[in-house]
Structures are given as C-alpha cells and as structure tokens.
Design a protein around this motif. Structure first.
Motif, PDB file in Angstrom:
ATOM      1  N   ASP A 277     -64.143   8.094 -30.855  1.00 55.60           N
ATOM      2  CA  ASP A 277     -63.510   7.973 -29.929  1.00 55.60           C
ATOM      3  C   ASP A 277     -64.567   8.450 -28.594  1.00 55.60           C
ATOM      4  O   ASP A 277     -65.056   8.979 -28.556  1.00 55.60           O
ATOM      5  CB  ASP A 277     -62.353   7.135 -29.737  1.00 55.60           C
ATOM      6  N   PHE A 278     -64.198   8.025 -27.546  1.00 52.32           N
ATOM      7  CA  PHE A 278     -64.989   7.568 -25.956  1.00 52.32           C
ATOM      8  C   PHE A 278     -63.770   7.376 -25.364  1.00 52.32           C
ATOM      9  O   PHE A 278     -63.033   6.677 -25.012  1.00 52.32           O
ATOM     10  CB  PHE A 278     -65.648   6.916 -25.894  1.00 52.32           C
ATOM     11  N   GLY A 279     -64.227   8.372 -23.641  1.00 55.44           N
ATOM     12  CA  GLY A 279     -63.694   7.672 -22.666  1.00 55.44           C
ATOM     13  C   GLY A 279     -62.181   7.577 -22.382  1.00 55.44           C
ATOM     14  O   GLY A 279     -61.870   8.896 -22.569  1.00 55.44           O
ATOM     15  N   LYS A 280     -61.659   7.445 -21.431  1.00 56.17           N
ATOM     16  CA  LYS A 280     -60.952   7.136 -20.565  1.00 56.17           C
ATOM     17  C   LYS A 280     -59.148   6.469 -21.740  1.00 56.17           C
ATOM     18  O   LYS A 280     -59.561   5.322 -22.901  1.00 56.17           O
ATOM     19  CB  LYS A 280     -60.227   6.347 -19.584  1.00 56.17           C
ATOM     20  N   PHE A 281     -58.843   6.958 -21.870  1.00 54.66           N
ATOM     21  CA  PHE A 281     -57.324   6.669 -23.218  1.00 54.66           C
ATOM     22  C   PHE A 281     -56.220   6.934 -22.371  1.00 54.66           C
ATOM     23  O   PHE A 281     -55.753   7.904 -21.901  1.00 54.66           O
ATOM     24  CB  PHE A 281     -58.166   7.152 -24.684  1.00 54.66           C
ATOM     25  N   GLN A 282     -55.531   6.047 -23.013  1.00 49.99           N
ATOM     26  CA  GLN A 282     -54.114   6.543 -23.353  1.00 49.99           C
ATOM     27  C   GLN A 282     -53.337   6.629 -24.664  1.00 49.99           C
ATOM     28  O   GLN A 282     -53.917   6.156 -25.652  1.00 49.99           O
ATOM     29  CB  GLN A 282     -52.767   6.082 -22.372  1.00 49.99           C
TER      30      GLN A 282
END
Lengths: 355, 355, 355, 355
Positions: A277-282
């Motif tokens: 996956d990628f980037g911004k996450f919670q």
C-alpha cells in the motif's frame, strides 16, 4: 431381517451417485430398517442385492409407493423428478426425505409443504451440511456473538467432476452454501446478484462457474464462488466480524474451523511487511492469535438420517424441513433470474409463510 | 559516499510507509546513489539520517526538483499528489519512478506519458509484482500454453490494516492484481463489474470489501476479491485452464506456485467422496498430480529498482512503464463507475495509444 | 442371512477397539459371511447384535472353534492371547487372521507357521499398512529406483491416547513401521538400537516414548520415533535417496506422498538463507521441484480382508503372512533386548526360514 | 562515514557465507560503525567495496587486530581459526563476537573466557537463535509452566546443501539446537548418546546424518535429528509436557509456534480412528484445541548485533556469552565421544564455572 414392530420401514428410490450413501447410513441407524430399493438400472439394483441381500429391489417407484409395509420413502432421484415423486409419496401416506434441491420451483415446494402438513407427515430435504458438526459449531459461535458484529461471509465450492447437461453449477452446488448461510444467519437473503460463466457448454449457456452476491437484512452480505472446473478441491466458508474472523474448511481433516483474532488497535509503520500500500493511513486492526478448536466429528449424513427417523417416530420437525428446502429454492430461482439479467440484483419478497 | 560520474543520482520524496523500502533497495543497487530524501514529517527525516547519514534531507520537494545534481526522482508520496509531483519532476528534466497508482485519472497518466516521451525521460510506475519471480514464472507458463486454453482467473487480496479515509480498497489494493492480470494476459479487460461493501465508513461509502468481475477478449474472465477487514492475510491468484490449473500464493514461503493437473477422462461413481451432488451426470475430469516447482526468488522491489536504473543509464522502457500505469488506472476508473452504478458492467474503450 | 455355499464363513473373536472395524469390513467384502462374534463383555456383544442382527454372539471362544459351520477365525483379542487362540483355531482346522503382533515371542510365531503349513491353512497377520495404497505406491517407487540409492528412512508415529499397562509403546505402535519398512526394503534389519523413555509409568519402566535405530544390509538405516504422549497426531515416514526424497504422510487426506527432487549441483553463496552454517563448504545439492502424485485410495483394511478371503477361497499366501508377522516380532524382541541393555545394538541372526 | 565519538567501531573478519549477513546488520544497528573488513579472497573484498564503499578492506587479519581505531572484532572465519583469532583479538584489547562454535575444544573456550574476564572485554558467541523471537516466546512459556511438567523435547534440523569435508553434521548444525535447548531448559545435559551415519564420505567417516539423545537432570530428555541430505528443509523443535505440547517451526512464516492442548481424561472406543492399536487400554488424554499465537518478529541477527553493541557500550554480559559457547562445545565434544564409541552414552561432568 431388520424389520419388526416399531421400526421405521424405509424404501429408497435412486441408487446412483448419492443413494448408496443414504443406504449405507440408514442400514446403520437404529429404529429403522431399509426394506426396498428402486432404480431404473440393473447394475444399481445388483449393487444393492450384493451388499444388502435382505433389501428387495424394483425398477418401478410405484412399487414403493404402493407397499403397505413402508412407512417412509427416501428420494435420491434426478432433481426434476423430486416434486412429482414426493407428491405421490405424501399422497400415499409416506413420510418423505428428498435430496436437495427439494424441487425445481418454489411453488412446487410450497405444495409439498402444504400436503405434508395436511396429512401430518414428515417432509425433509437432504441439506446434509446442516448436520455437519463444524457447521453447527460455527452456528453456536455466531449466536454467542464470538465474532462481534458480523460484516460479511464468503464461500468457495470448487472442484472437478460432475459437469451436467440438465442443470448448471448454481443449482448443483449452491444449495449447500445457501442452506448453510440461511442456517447461520437465521434469515434468508433479500437480494441476489449472480453472474455465470460458461466454458464447456457455451452454446447451451450452462454455467460451470458462478459468482453470487447476496444481501441480508441489517447490511450483511455473503459472496459465493462456485466452479466445476477447478482441479483443486476447495470447500471453504469464511465469516468476517468486527472482533474475529472464522474459516470453516470442509476439506481439512483436523483443522475444520480456524478462528482469527484481531489484536489491539494501534499504529504500526511496518517496513518489512510493506508490499501492499501507499501514503497516509490509520491502522486500526492487526492480526492476533489463531485458534483451531477441537471438534468431535460424526458423519453428517448419519445424523441427518437419525433426525429423519426420530421425527417419524416421535413427531417433530427436522432441522432441514420443507421450509428450509423452499428457502433455498427461492434463492436459486432469484439467482437464475439475476444471471439471465446480466447480474442485476434480483429481489426476493419473503412471504411470512416461507420463513 | 556513493556519488561519482556515471552513477544515477536519486532523490526520494515520501519516506512514510513504502518509501523506506525504496530507500533500502536503491542504497544496495549498483550504478546509482541516493542523494536526498524529502518528507513533511521530522521523525521520518530523522529516520533517514539515522540509517543513511550521507543522505541529505529536506521538507520541501521543490529542493529535490531544483537540485542540479539529481538525475531522477522517486515518488512515494500520497497518491493524489502523484500527478502534480511527477509532472513537475519531468518538467525539471528528472527521470521519474512513481508509486502506484500512477495518477488518479487516466487523462493525468496520458499527460505524464506524453511529457516523458517529449523530453526523452524514463517514466516508470511501481508495479512491484511485475518484478516478482513467481509472477514472471506464471507468465512464462501461460505463454507456453502449459494450462491449455485459459478459462478464468481469480484473485484474493485480503488482510487487515490500512483502512483509509481518502481512498477505497479498490484503488488501494487492486492495482496489484490488475497489473499482474494485464501482464499475464497481455491484454487489458474490456468490461468491469464491481461491487463494494462499506462496513467501517458506511456514511462515506468508502468500500472496505470489493468484488470485481473483469471480462477479456476471447471469453476469458477474471474475478478479484479485495478486503481490508480479514485478519487472515491472503494474497492468492488462481488461473484455471482446460489442461491444468495454477495457484500463485504470494504468502507462502516455499510453495509460491502450485500446478494441479487433470487426469484422464473417465466415469467414476464414487460413493465415498459423494457429498456434493445428485442425479444424472457425466464425469469428464478428475484431479491429477500436483507439482510445486522450485523458484529462485529475489526481492521484487530490488529488481524493480534495478530496472529503473538500467533504463536511466542505458535507455529503454521499463517493464512497468507509464502505459502500464495508465492501463491500471483506466480499469480502476471503470471499477469506480460500475460501483457507483450498482454493479452494472462498465465498458472500457481502449485507445490504440493506451496499449 | 449372508450364508450359502461357497461363502467363507467367519467367526470374529474380540469386538473391543479394533474388532468393530474388522466386522464392518468383512460384512461388506464379497464371497464371505460373518456368522459369529465372541467377546467377554456384554456391551460389546450388544453392539454386534444392534448393528448386525444376523450375527450370533457368544462369550466363549470355544464356541467359535467348535463350530463346524465356520471356515475361518479372526482374532482381535488381547495380544498375549494371540498365540494360544491361533494355535487352537488352527488345531480346529480354521483359517486364521490374527491382529498384530502375531504373537509375543518369535518361537510362538514359528509354531503357528509350522502348524498352518502342516494343515494347509491360511495364517495371516493384520499388518494393515501393507495394504495401504500409499505404502504400495512407495514400494513401487523404491523398486523402480526413483530415489536413486536409498540412504536412510525415518518414521514418526506420535499421538495421544492408548497408554497401556501390559505393553510398551514399542510393541504397541512399532509393528506398523516395522512391517512397512520390511515390505519396502525387502529385507529385515540386522541390528536394532533402542532407547525407551518412561514418563507416565516410570516405576514399571513401561516406555511411552521410544527411539529405534535399525541397520540394514548394504549400509542402509532406518530410525523410528514412537510416542504415546504427543497431542499432535503424526504418522509420517521419509525415505532419503541420492536423487530424491519421499515423504509418506498417513494423516494427510490429499497429499499422502510428497516427492522432493534435488536440483543440479552448483555453488551458491546465499546471503538470505544463511542461518545455518559457517566457513568453508562445497555445495553439492539443492532442493528442486516437489511432486505430489494423485493416489486412488481404498480403505486398507478392506483390501486386507479381501486378501484373506481370496487366499482362503483360492489358496495362495497373503501379503502379510505368518512369516511377515514373525519378522516383525523378531525385531520387536531385539528392540526390547537393546532397551534393557541401555541402547546397545542388538543383532538379529536371520534364519533362512524366517525370510 | 558512520564514524564519530561514541560509536563502537567494528572490524569484520570473514565475508564468505555468513559474514555478509553480519555486515548488513551491523551497518543498520545504531551506535556502531563498520570500519574494516578482512577476507583472503579478492572477490569477497570486492563485494564489500561494492556494497559498502566506506568500509576499508584487507587480506590480513593482523591489520584489523593492529588498528587502534577498532573497538571490536567480529569473527566469521573458519571454525578451526576461531580460537586463535579470538585470543589474538582479545590480546589486542578488542571486544569479540565469534561465530558458533566458539572454538573446537572446551579448553580453548575456557581460555577465551578467562582472557576476556581478565581484560574486561566482551566475549560473545553468535548463537543467533537465542535472539529469535519465537525461541524467546517458548522460553517464557516454559518458565511460566504453560506445558505442565516437561517430559521431553525433540528437534529436526534437516536440509540439503553444505556438505563439508572438515567437520561433520553435528558440529555444523547441532550448535543451534544445543544452544536453544540449554537456553530453554536453563541447564545443560548430563549425558549424550550419539549415532552418526556417513553416506557421502563413508571412508572419512564424516557423518551427514546424526541422532543425539540428551538426558537432563530431573528425568527430562531431548532428541535431535540432524541431516545434510534431506531435500525438504525442516527446522522444527517440539516440547511435550503433561498439559500441553508446543511445536516451534522456524521455517513457517506465520505459524512459528503451535500449542496443542490436551482435553479432559475419558474413555473413548473410537471405531473410526482405529488403525493404531489393539486390546486392553485406558485412554487418559485426548487432543484438544490448537493455538497459534501471534508473534512480533524481528530479524534475530539484528537483535544479536544490538546486544553486542549494547554490552560493549554499557558493559554487561550478552545473552550468548562465552559460557554459553562453552556449554555448547562441551556437548559437541561429548557427542563426538559417543559417536566414536558406537552410541554409548557419554557423561559430561559440569564444572560450576561452566554454568
């Protein structure tokens, strides 16, 4: 000879693919006796005489129906014959166990249900998986709320083998998954979207692969993948909930149920497991422990046969009764409608009498 | 210090979830040198300085783009930024490797492709699985015709973890399966039907579970099941053909590819394995031997990084070039259209320039 | 009633743990008929009458031996009774199938063999695994030389359950492995070293865990690990050869035989898979493909029963004849000697008549 | 350049098979810096320069020992050189990490321990598995008494590959199992019985397969099976206790520890699962649930390197200190004695100073 007062005396119609399993089990069940068997083919009748020499054989189902010494008839014949044979048997005052599907149309199922009720006879459909120990254990887990809120379920029933020309993979295999899902969720689906793929008999448009998406009250869903083309045998059902997830693998000998926990909520910037996956996450869940409970397993078909004999002897309604058969047939009909309509969702309006 | 004439000098933007993996690999790849890294967060830059003290750090991506000593920029930033950052980097004369998806709209992808072509720069998208040894082995099997006629494929990419608020499970996970399927089949799908299920963020209608059914020229199909909710990690793809079936299990360490044979055609009235079916049938296949080939495995991301450096140094087109990124984004767009339309098939008209 | 001219009429002694399996199978085998069953316990006889009402029951084994209408006696009684009952049955002119071990001493086995030969009666021991389809397939592989030169074999037979006070784990479980190894290698072992560990009944020195190391002519070895204490059921045998290695896993439903290839010789300085070793080395093998052949499986006990009936009807020697039983008992005796001697190797001088 | 005040400056000797792993990890560990590497072969030194251009290289280990800017020396050279090199390094005032085995003779180990103590230097042996998260978790389970009374353990370490001419499979592979067992049980074995089988180099009597039986105080036992000939890679250790059993499978990615419960005591005359046994018995256990706990896994070698750096920086004794290395070497020596003596048990008289 296993006859005698108080024994449920059974005649079996259809000794082809599945009939011998019924025969083997009824022979071992207490309080009943298999008296007669019927099939159109000589070699099948010879099979019966060879293994069970005390069972009388016939090519005419009418012989079974007219036998005053038979209390019950078990139908393992071709599905298109189920309705007519079951109706005749009930008409002749026999208790009836029909292989799945109960009939080819919902209206036929309803007629059989009415007839059995009117004559106070047992009508049962052979949804064997409702008698499977693992299926029953999952039912208890769901009723206890072990998984938390149930989000969705998915099933795969894949195998090689029985490619048919008179029915598709949905009518042939889906009754198993549908009867299990109805049993687990306690309520049948409201809509069905279905897509069928036809590779072996494309001109006849007989699907050998199918995908069903079922929606249930309260926002639950179930997805079913069926195939006649896969050389690797898979019979697996998964239920995903807010707290845990559960996999029922019918093919596994010792690990039929696997329960996956979710760990505590937390953030985790994993650099090792990071191919997804990628980037911004919670991050809200993580996988936790896995539990494989010990099951005491008994042959489901034996338990099914025992339930039938018990209901005939003592009264009562079998777990997979006529309504259970009707509910499966109604979903099959809706799936066929959706497939004919390119996958558009088909709604099922449940009559209170169906439930 | 790994600089010097002839080395490809790289700047990395985004050191969050995936960026550290790119950093670790580019540091070990020959003929290149990581010179600079950029991130908005102090702790991520500290991470870089701690592990790779010779890499200079900045919070401003403009610093990377304006650096005359950088030959290439690697973008592991948030997907919505991909297009703007990649365009700026190409505009600044840098070769670009962008994490998947290449952009959020097909038109944006096309603009990047045109720009890279006009300036003779390498444009690559990080479809890591195209560099996976098992995926490549399956590609060779399919090209050799090992499976016979290919009927259909299905994929499951299920896990817990990265629930997002700015994208759904399709845009987050499906690029893997779609890039693999495009690579294997050599042609992208013509139509997509997609259904999304939203359990965790239902009001925002962000799907955490999705089902895609893709149709390809010549009657092939593929089905993809995606989920953010399943505690059991599954990354499995199956291809079913007329002769054999193949399972690629990315999670397995030693048995990544399993090839199931079909045995000779024959009739078999099995009474033991008979829980599945009824009535009249013709048995045409049976399961045969199972072969698990030995694979030499190298870290796919390392091979991807090497391909990028090679193309920059020697010219040439990377395996996962801009068009590969465009083809995936077009299918993602069609899936979103179908999901918004309740699962109705969405058609993709492929422009010759896209292929 | 399944009697009639030409049928082999059987009496069964012992309906405890294993006897019901023999009963169930002989009932289904053609050309024979189970006429009588004997056990000391009322509940076991009731079990027989309940399931097989046509079988007459008795508590006195003398009734079986004296019955002129019985052609054969099957003994599933306590091992210490095997010799006396089998001798009496042969003396009464009955063909005999004895559960393993054939007797508790080699001399007793020889007496039974002589007696049967003198009276031209069939003497068979119930080495069921010699009738197992997977065991037979391995035998064919070995005879074909599939593995190259066979170096060594090892077996694990581990489970919970049947802790005994009148015999140890060697006499209880090892007959399976020893009969299989004798069958596979075509020759019995020359020496046995055995160590037993006693945890549950240490004062009685009854081993619940044991290790046997067997040496064969030509430098082959086999190692057997037996346990009554392991909650995870394992029944696995491995044969390692110069070209391939083969694992027979009796517990697996679908992957009973796994054949591991060795790849071409070459050097490989793996840095990833490097937790095992140090320093200077020459790499001569590497793991290759893994093949899991499809097996057609039939219940071994049924095949064993059929072999017994065939030999009684047609003459001939069963696969697991009296000599097969003797060869196992001689190895068991040697293992007991070695265990009593702290693991020192015990030599077995094979008489030509034993082989 | 990763130098600077406060960093532990490391020189590595031996960049063959295992050395590169040490290099890769020490480069990533905080508070240290790899300054120099030594190997006799040009291609290995080129490998170092290619991947870690800031590390200076040499063919003479004397250069490392004489470097005033090195604080510590890591030895991944041939085992026969361990003692001499480690002694020289300690003599030169360097902290030392030696690959296993610490030396080839116990007396050599003791000399190194004395020397390190006298000069207040860290002496550590590379028993990597003592830093394995799964091994540590098992240690906690054992200390908590999760298994009840521990009866016995068994290990299998089987693989293809590194056939050596200067050492046998025991000295090559057993240090792993022995260091783990010593760590788990908290006490080393009292006696060792060992048998070695030599197939590939029979004239040199270098064992490629070996079996060790170890006895511990209090009646515990452990059994170890080692092989260089098995194409299927197995690294598995099982501990059987009175309440539960535990399997540690180092090869499994997601199921490294499996805990098998035992169910309640009861009698059970199973007719279905009855291929194992005969006669009279008392059933005291049955298999229960299976639990697969979630583990947070970090690369063990990284933790080992961190422990070394921590001890050098802060003082303290590493988990796998010189005494840990000595205890393994003493068991290896005893195993060699037993093998030379045809498997007769070899006793080890533990000096209080060894423990």
């Amino acid at each position: 000879m296993r006859t005698g007062e108080g024994l449920v005396r059974i005649g079996l119609a259809g000794v082809g693919y599945w009939g011998p399993n019924l025969l083997r089990n009824f022979v071992q069940v207490r309080r009943c006796s298999v008296e007669a068997a019927c099939d159109l083919r000589d070699d099948r009748l010879e099979y019966v005489r060879d293994h069970y020499p005390w069972v009388r054989t016939t090519k005419r189902i009418e012989d079974l129906l007219a036998s005053p010494d038979l209390d019950a008839v078990v139908l393992a014949t071709d599905p298109p014959t189920h309705h007519a044979f079951a109706r005749a048997a009930l008409g002749a005052g026999k208790h009836v166990l029909v292989e799945k599907p109960l009939a080819m149309r919902a209206e036929e199922c309803r007629e059989l249900i009415r007839l059995a009720a009117a004559r106070r006879l047992v009508l049962m459909v052979g949804h064997t998986f409702e008698y499977n120990a693992a299926v029953g254990q999952v039912k208890r887990y769901l009723d206890e709320g072990l998984l938390g809120e149930v989000y969705y379920a998915y099933a795969q029933r894949l195998n090689l083998g029985l490619v048919r020309s008179n029915t598709d993979v949905v009518w042939s295999l889906a009754p198993h998954d549908l009867s299990i899902l109805n049993y687990w969720f306690g309520v049948p689906p409201e809509t069905v979207s279905a897509r069928g793929l036809s590779f072996l008999q494309p001109e006849a448009r007989i699907a050998d692969v199918a995908y069903l998406l079922l929606s249930y009250p309260g926002g639950r869903f179930a997805h079913v993948h069926l195939s006649w083309l896969d050389p690797n045998k898979v019979r697996q059902m998964t239920v995903v909930g807010s707290k845990k997830m559960l996999v029922y693998d019918d093919v596994s000998a010792s690990e039929k149920i696997r329960i996956y926990d979710k760990g505590v909520t937390r953030k985790n910037l994993s650099h090792l497991d990071g191919y997804d996956d990628f980037g911004k996450f919670q991050l809200i869940h993580r996988a936790g422990d896995l539990l494989i409970p010990k099951l005491e397993f008994e042959e489901p078909l034996k338990l099914e046969c025992e339930d039938f004999v018990r209901c005939v002897k003592e009264g009562g309604t079998p777990r997979s009764d006529g309504r259970s058969g009707l509910r499966v047939v109604r979903v099959l009909e809706a799936a066929s409608r959706s497939m004919a309509d390119g996958g558009a969702p088909a709604t099922i309006d449940w009559d209170p009498g169906d439930l």
